[in-house]
Design a protein around this motif. Structure first.
Motif, PDB file in Angstrom:
ATOM      1  N   UNK A 133     -12.517  -6.531  -9.382  1.00 14.06           N
ATOM      2  CA  UNK A 133     -11.971  -6.010  -8.123  1.00 14.06           C
ATOM      3  C   UNK A 133     -11.889  -4.493  -8.174  1.00 14.06           C
ATOM      4  N   UNK A 134     -12.544  -3.853  -7.189  1.00 10.78           N
ATOM      5  CA  UNK A 134     -12.507  -2.412  -7.042  1.00 10.78           C
ATOM      6  C   UNK A 134     -11.777  -2.082  -5.742  1.00 10.78           C
ATOM      7  N   UNK A 135     -11.565  -0.822  -5.464  1.00  9.21           N
ATOM      8  CA  UNK A 135     -10.819  -0.419  -4.275  1.00  9.21           C
ATOM      9  C   UNK A 135     -11.540  -0.831  -2.994  1.00  9.21           C
ATOM     10  N   UNK A 136     -12.864  -0.754  -2.987  1.00 14.85           N
ATOM     11  CA  UNK A 136     -13.616  -0.968  -1.758  1.00 14.85           C
ATOM     12  C   UNK A 136     -14.311  -2.321  -1.680  1.00 14.85           C
ATOM     13  N   UNK A 137     -14.491  -2.991  -2.787  1.00 12.84           N
ATOM     14  CA  UNK A 137     -15.174  -4.287  -2.776  1.00 12.84           C
ATOM     15  C   UNK A 137     -14.857  -5.011  -4.082  1.00 12.84           C
ATOM     16  N   UNK A 138     -15.314  -6.261  -4.177  1.00  9.28           N
ATOM     17  CA  UNK A 138     -15.184  -6.978  -5.434  1.00  9.28           C
ATOM     18  C   UNK A 138     -16.491  -7.663  -5.775  1.00  9.28           C
ATOM     19  N   UNK A 139     -16.681  -7.924  -7.058  1.00  7.79           N
ATOM     20  CA  UNK A 139     -17.918  -8.516  -7.551  1.00  7.79           C
ATOM     21  C   UNK A 139     -17.580  -9.685  -8.465  1.00  7.79           C
ATOM     22  N   UNK A 140     -18.608 -10.418  -8.857  1.00  3.10           N
ATOM     23  CA  UNK A 140     -18.426 -11.549  -9.755  1.00  3.10           C
ATOM     24  C   UNK A 140     -19.243 -11.338 -11.030  1.00  3.10           C
ATOM     25  N   UNK A 141     -18.627 -11.711 -12.128  1.00  3.80           N
ATOM     26  CA  UNK A 141     -19.240 -11.538 -13.437  1.00  3.80           C
ATOM     27  C   UNK A 141     -19.244 -12.895 -14.126  1.00  3.80           C
ATOM     28  N   UNK A 142     -20.353 -13.251 -14.746  1.00  3.39           N
ATOM     29  CA  UNK A 142     -20.438 -14.545 -15.417  1.00  3.39           C
ATOM     30  C   UNK A 142     -19.744 -14.548 -16.779  1.00  3.39           C
ATOM     31  N   UNK A 152     -16.994  -0.535 -23.692  1.00  2.00           N
ATOM     32  CA  UNK A 152     -17.973  -0.566 -22.602  1.00  2.00           C
ATOM     33  C   UNK A 152     -17.627   0.468 -21.534  1.00  2.00           C
ATOM     34  N   UNK A 153     -18.655   1.065 -20.989  1.00  2.00           N
ATOM     35  CA  UNK A 153     -18.520   2.058 -19.917  1.00  2.00           C
ATOM     36  C   UNK A 153     -18.989   1.504 -18.587  1.00  2.00           C
ATOM     37  N   UNK A 154     -19.932   0.565 -18.645  1.00  2.00           N
ATOM     38  CA  UNK A 154     -20.524   0.031 -17.429  1.00  2.00           C
ATOM     39  C   UNK A 154     -20.618  -1.481 -17.532  1.00  2.00           C
ATOM     40  N   UNK A 155     -20.568  -2.146 -16.408  1.00  2.00           N
ATOM     41  CA  UNK A 155     -20.809  -3.580 -16.365  1.00  2.00           C
ATOM     42  C   UNK A 155     -21.755  -3.893 -15.220  1.00  2.00           C
ATOM     43  N   UNK A 156     -22.521  -4.955 -15.374  1.00  2.00           N
ATOM     44  CA  UNK A 156     -23.415  -5.420 -14.315  1.00  2.00           C
ATOM     45  C   UNK A 156     -22.791  -6.662 -13.698  1.00  2.00           C
ATOM     46  N   UNK A 157     -22.554  -6.614 -12.391  1.00  2.00           N
ATOM     47  CA  UNK A 157     -21.895  -7.733 -11.715  1.00  2.00           C
ATOM     48  C   UNK A 157     -22.567  -7.998 -10.375  1.00  2.00           C
ATOM     49  N   UNK A 158     -22.429  -9.237  -9.872  1.00  2.00           N
ATOM     50  CA  UNK A 158     -23.083  -9.657  -8.627  1.00  2.00           C
ATOM     51  C   UNK A 158     -22.210  -9.350  -7.427  1.00  2.00           C
ATOM     52  N   UNK A 159     -22.830  -8.730  -6.424  1.00  3.05           N
ATOM     53  CA  UNK A 159     -22.192  -8.506  -5.128  1.00  3.05           C
ATOM     54  C   UNK A 159     -23.166  -9.048  -4.086  1.00  3.05           C
ATOM     55  N   UNK A 160     -22.898 -10.271  -3.609  1.00  8.82           N
ATOM     56  CA  UNK A 160     -23.863 -10.913  -2.720  1.00  8.82           C
ATOM     57  C   UNK A 160     -25.164 -11.174  -3.463  1.00  8.82           C
ATOM     58  N   UNK A 161     -26.270 -10.665  -2.908  1.00  4.60           N
ATOM     59  CA  UNK A 161     -27.571 -10.834  -3.549  1.00  4.60           C
ATOM     60  C   UNK A 161     -27.898  -9.689  -4.500  1.00  4.60           C
ATOM     61  N   UNK A 162     -27.020  -8.709  -4.559  1.00  4.75           N
ATOM     62  CA  UNK A 162     -27.275  -7.526  -5.381  1.00  4.75           C
ATOM     63  C   UNK A 162     -26.611  -7.634  -6.751  1.00  4.75           C
ATOM     64  N   UNK A 163     -27.215  -6.948  -7.718  1.00  8.63           N
ATOM     65  CA  UNK A 163     -26.591  -6.752  -9.029  1.00  8.63           C
ATOM     66  C   UNK A 163     -26.207  -5.279  -9.100  1.00  8.63           C
ATOM     67  N   UNK A 164     -24.912  -5.005  -9.188  1.00  5.52           N
ATOM     68  CA  UNK A 164     -24.440  -3.628  -9.186  1.00  5.52           C
ATOM     69  C   UNK A 164     -24.073  -3.172 -10.594  1.00  5.52           C
TER      70      UNK A 164
END
Length: 264
Positions: free
Chosen positions: A192-201, A160-172
């Motif tokens: 977890x990224x350098x500048x923010x973190x997201x959640x993945x189901x 995989x090269x990309x993932x879709x994850x939730x950041x607040x109300x956004x899908x990044x």
């Protein structure tokens, strides 16, 4: 008569399931060691000299294939895997077997019967174990292992090269190269990224197959780290280490089974 058995499986639930099933279908099996990675499996084989070895094909450290190559003709190897079925017919005709996850009890029983038949052929009238000779195996082990490796390489899906994850109300849409680490968090996976973190189901264990194993290292049952993001590792105690990340304050615990990644 008891038969010495070694089990190497890195998934706790699969490991416990196999131990329970073996107790039912093979009461004479004496489990001399349960390993959680390939390196420990090989060390355990040298120490305990089991007659039968159950090997997960894909494990941390040495793979099941590599351990089997080291074992050679010194024991009967039964592979356990969730992956391709190219070699099942070949194993059914030979001296080693190949079980697919989740292992079915009936199929395990057949594999145990086959192993017992092979073992009986290796015992003299006085019960002294003899090493297998080339004629005692109906198929050449090295050829089978080479075939499986080639088939597994052909069957590997693209990483995989990309993932879709939730950041607040956004899908990044996140480039996996930018991810510092993935970590299980109840029913989600932290990204977890350098500048923010997201959640993945998606559960962490389901992510592993899609990640490049050379770049993303599992260092704990709940943590996978981007090797490019590692600044240093230090020992916490005799069994554990911790990882420091580049430009990020969080420290990641390395469990005993994965400290081999940081050996010189």
């Amino acid at each position: 008569m008891k038969t010495r058995v070694l089990i190497a499986e890195d998934e706790p639930l699969m490991r416990e399931r196999l131990i329970t099933q073996l107790a039912k279908v093979w009461p004479q099996a004496e489990i001399v060691m349960v390993a959680e990675n390939g390196n420990d499996a090989w060390d355990g084989f040298l120490e305990h000299e089991p007659a039968v070895v159950f090997l997960d094909i894909r494990m941390p450290g040495l793979s099941g294939i590599e351990v089997a190559q080291k074992i050679g003709r010194s024991a009967h190897v039964i592979f356990i895997t969730a992956y391709d079925q190219y070699a099942i017919d070949a194993f059914d005709a030979g001296a080693i077997d190949y079980l697919l996850k989740p292992v079915q009890e009936e199929r395990l029983y057949k594999a145990v019967q086959r192993a017992q038949e092979k073992l009986q052929a290796l015992f003299s009238d006085v019960g002294v174990h003899k090493l297998a000779t080339a004629d005692s195996r109906t198929m050449d082990l090295s050829a089978i292992l080479s075939s499986i490796r080639a088939n597994m390489a052909d069957a590997k899906p693209p990483k995989m090269k990309w993932i879709k994850a939730s950041v607040g109300k956004q899908i990044k849409l996140i480039d996996v190269d930018d991810v510092l680490f993935f970590q299980s968090d109840t029913k989600y996976t932290r990204v977890v990224l350098a500048e923010y973190e997201a959640l993945l189901r998606t559960p962490l264990k389901d992510l592993l197959d899609g990640l490049d194993g050379d770049q993303f290292w599992q260092i704990h049952r709940s943590t996978v780290v981007n090797a490019k993001a590692i600044a240093a590792a230090e020992r916490v105690d005799t069994e554990r280490m911790q990882v420091f990340l580049k430009g990020h304050p969080e420290k990641l615990l390395v469990s005993r089974n994965f400290t081999y990644l940081f050996r010189e």
